[in-house]
Design an enzyme around this catalytic site. Structure first.
Site, PDB file in Angstrom:
ATOM      1  N   ALA A 134       0.893   5.119  -2.246  1.00  0.00           N
ATOM      2  CA  ALA A 134       0.727   5.387  -3.676  1.00  0.00           C
ATOM      3  C   ALA A 134       1.918   4.970  -4.555  1.00  0.00           C
ATOM      4  O   ALA A 134       1.737   4.202  -5.511  1.00  0.00           O
ATOM      5  CB  ALA A 134       0.385   6.866  -3.869  1.00  0.00           C
ATOM      6  N   ASP A 137      -1.894  10.694  -2.168  1.00  0.00           N
ATOM      7  CA  ASP A 137      -2.264   9.616  -3.097  1.00  0.00           C
ATOM      8  C   ASP A 137      -2.600  10.138  -4.473  1.00  0.00           C
ATOM      9  O   ASP A 137      -2.466   9.444  -5.468  1.00  0.00           O
ATOM     10  CB  ASP A 137      -3.446   8.820  -2.534  1.00  0.00           C
ATOM     11  CG  ASP A 137      -2.958   7.922  -1.422  1.00  0.00           C
ATOM     12  OD1 ASP A 137      -2.773   8.431  -0.301  1.00  0.00           O
ATOM     13  OD2 ASP A 137      -2.706   6.740  -1.700  1.00  0.00           O
ATOM     14  N   LYS A 141      -4.528  10.056   3.108  1.00  0.00           N
ATOM     15  CA  LYS A 141      -5.232   9.210   4.082  1.00  0.00           C
ATOM     16  C   LYS A 141      -6.243   9.997   4.903  1.00  0.00           C
ATOM     17  O   LYS A 141      -5.978  11.123   5.338  1.00  0.00           O
ATOM     18  CB  LYS A 141      -4.176   8.551   4.987  1.00  0.00           C
ATOM     19  CG  LYS A 141      -4.692   7.640   6.060  1.00  0.00           C
ATOM     20  CD  LYS A 141      -5.612   6.555   5.552  1.00  0.00           C
ATOM     21  CE  LYS A 141      -5.049   5.730   4.438  1.00  0.00           C
ATOM     22  NZ  LYS A 141      -6.058   4.857   3.772  1.00  0.00           N
ATOM     23  N   GLN A 189      -2.049   2.580   9.957  1.00  0.00           N
ATOM     24  CA  GLN A 189      -0.742   2.651   9.268  1.00  0.00           C
ATOM     25  C   GLN A 189       0.288   3.420  10.094  1.00  0.00           C
ATOM     26  O   GLN A 189       1.485   3.137  10.017  1.00  0.00           O
ATOM     27  CB  GLN A 189      -0.893   3.340   7.901  1.00  0.00           C
ATOM     28  CG  GLN A 189      -1.610   2.522   6.853  1.00  0.00           C
ATOM     29  CD  GLN A 189      -3.104   2.822   6.813  1.00  0.00           C
ATOM     30  OE1 GLN A 189      -3.702   3.191   7.823  1.00  0.00           O
ATOM     31  NE2 GLN A 189      -3.716   2.648   5.665  1.00  0.00           N
ATOM     32  N   ARG A 198       0.869  -1.181   0.000  1.00  0.00           N
ATOM     33  CA  ARG A 198       0.000   0.000   0.000  1.00  0.00           C
ATOM     34  C   ARG A 198       0.904   1.229   0.000  1.00  0.00           C
ATOM     35  O   ARG A 198       2.112   1.113   0.120  1.00  0.00           O
ATOM     36  CB  ARG A 198      -1.016  -0.015   1.152  1.00  0.00           C
ATOM     37  CG  ARG A 198      -0.644  -0.654   2.439  1.00  0.00           C
ATOM     38  CD  ARG A 198       0.468   0.013   3.184  1.00  0.00           C
ATOM     39  NE  ARG A 198       0.237   1.419   3.358  1.00  0.00           N
ATOM     40  CZ  ARG A 198       1.163   2.319   3.601  1.00  0.00           C
ATOM     41  NH1 ARG A 198       2.453   1.947   3.694  1.00  0.00           N
ATOM     42  NH2 ARG A 198       0.901   3.595   3.754  1.00  0.00           N
TER      43      ARG A 198
HETATM   44  O1  MRU Z   1      -4.454   3.199   2.276  1.00  0.00           O
HETATM   45  P1  MRU Z   1      -2.981   3.396   2.131  1.00  0.00           P
HETATM   46  O2  MRU Z   1      -2.197   2.832   3.260  1.00  0.00           O
HETATM   47  O3  MRU Z   1      -2.489   2.930   0.780  1.00  0.00           O
HETATM   48  O4  MRU Z   1      -2.808   4.975   2.160  1.00  0.00           O
HETATM   49  C1  MRU Z   1      -1.520   5.500   2.021  1.00  0.00           C
HETATM   50  C2  MRU Z   1      -1.451   6.968   2.196  1.00  0.00           C
HETATM   51  O5  MRU Z   1      -2.452   7.628   2.361  1.00  0.00           O
HETATM   52  C3  MRU Z   1      -0.108   7.599   2.083  1.00  0.00           C
HETATM   53  O6  MRU Z   1      -0.039   8.746   2.876  1.00  0.00           O
HETATM   54  C4  MRU Z   1       0.125   8.008   0.621  1.00  0.00           C
HETATM   55  O7  MRU Z   1      -0.065   6.925  -0.235  1.00  0.00           O
HETATM   56  C5  MRU Z   1       1.456   8.578   0.410  1.00  0.00           C
HETATM   57  S1  MRU Z   1       2.675   7.320   0.359  1.00  0.00           S
HETATM   58  C6  MRU Z   1       4.187   7.970   0.035  1.00  0.00           C
END
Ligand code: MRU
Length: 352
Positions: A49, A241, A252, A200, A47
């Site tokens: 982005a 993302d 998030k 997370q 997970r």
């Molecule tokens: O649901 P997730 O864990 O994939 O969400 C991830 C995020 O929101 C991160 O902050 C985002 O992807 C930036 S990662 C460098």
């Protein structure tokens, strides 16, 4: 610095650290088709982005090798289409996924049929390598920005979710800035918000930063306002993302609330992301698709029901921070204060 195989090529398979098992267990899983990789993305084995983008690229490569082993297809575009579609549909918000798939598709044009699997693998490796380099550059630029803005001092940062090595090909976006800041400031102290409901922050960010010896304190999401009031925070640093062409940033769930709190307290709010996270085809944040996830993530804790039976649940995984609440957008092409459409277009122009 801690290095993890977030999504890599190993002996003809896509190997991933299973992030669902962290921080209690380090388990690696291997995948041999695009459908399997798509399911791993959907299930949150990988997970974040940029990491999702890398995983999707390797998913296309492994699918090409799988198909070639059954005999060279008459049309690679047609043969790869179902796998590409499965990958594209695995998660909707992180635009790096679509960006990586478009890059893999473009490569197919005009390629000799027997070279397709090898060339797709080279492209996936390039995407991975470029992401690591972008993260290093963002880290350097973001830490320099904090230094120039506030001067040398003990630095207290608040971050949300996990925008670290685990969410990228390595080093991290927001956590890359934190890593680079450790070399520039006399002391760096990080508050990591738990990040309800998938945790997370508690599970991944705390684990990753502590492995690097970075002082980290966990708070629940609802404590951020009190933290800013009572202890003080020098900057909020988060990833993204998908950033719309005007600078609105999806990240998030809970990020928007933090941006409002930061504005209330006069705290700089930094969004750190590579250009592959900026979606010029989406004019404003209103056009960003927001993933909604299973109600059980909210009603249950560690498999145990905690919510009243029968209650309705709203579980959006992301929210959108309006550009006007973002102090600076940190990318590998530079830092823009008060991001807007013209400044963001300028970042792409710099790249040429
Ligand atoms: O649901 P997730 O864990 O994939 O969400 C991830 C995020 O929101 C991160 O902050 C985002 O992807 C930036 S990662 C460098």
């Amino acid at each position: 610095m801690a290095v993890f195989d977030v999504a890599v090529w190993r002996a003809g398979k896509v190997r991933m650290l299973d992030q669902r098992a962290l921080p209690l267990q380090e388990i690696y899983l291997e995948y041999g088709s695009a459908q399997e990789v798509a399911e791993a993305i959907r299930a949150m084995v990988v997970r974040g982005a940029p990491a999702i983008g890398c995983a999707a690229a390797f998913g296309v490569a492994v699918e090409a090798f799988r198909l070639a082993a059954q005999g060279m297809p008459a049309s690679w575009e047609e043969a790869l289409a179902p796998g590409m579609a499965a990958l594209r549909e695995s998660r909707p918000t992180a635009v790096n996924l679509v960006w990586a798939l478009q890059r893999m598709s473009r490569l197919l044009q005009g390629l000799e049929a027997d070279r397709v699997p090898e060339r797709l693998l080279c492209e996936a490796e390039a995407i991975r390598q470029e992401d690591i380099e972008s993260c290093r550059e963002m880290g350097r630029l973001g830490a320099d920005y904090l230094l120039v803005r506030g001067g040398q001092r003990p630095l207290t940062l608040l971050t949300h979710c996990n925008a670290g090595a685990l969410a990228t090909a390595g080093y991290g976006t927001a956590l890359g800035v934190i890593r680079a800041a450790v070399d520039r400031f006399t002391q760096v102290r990080v508050y990591a918000s738990e990040t309800r409901p998938y945790l997370q922050g508690a599970r991944l960010t705390a684990w990753e930063l502590l492995r690097d010896g970075i002082e980290t304190t966990l708070i629940t999401d609802g404590m951020a306002g009190h933290l800013m009031q009572s202890r003080g925070v020098d900057a909020v640093v988060v990833g993204a993302d998908r950033v719309a062409a005007n600078g609105d940033a999806a990240n998030k769930i809970g990020t928007y609330s933090l941006s409002v709190l930061a504005a209330r307290h006069g705290i700089p709010f930094l969004v750190v992301c590579p250009l592959s996270t900026i979606d010029l085809a989406t004019p404003t944040g209103a056009g960003i698709p927001i993933e909604e996830r299973a109600a059980e993530e909210v009603t249950h804790y560690a498999g145990q029901r905690t919510a009243a039976m029968g209650v309705q649940v709203f579980n959006p995984a992301f929210d959108v921070t309006p550009a006007e609440l973002i102090t600076a957008l940190v990318t590998e092409e530079g830092v823009v204060e008060g991001p807007d459409a013209a400044k963001i277009a300028g970042l792409f122009a710099r790249r040429g």
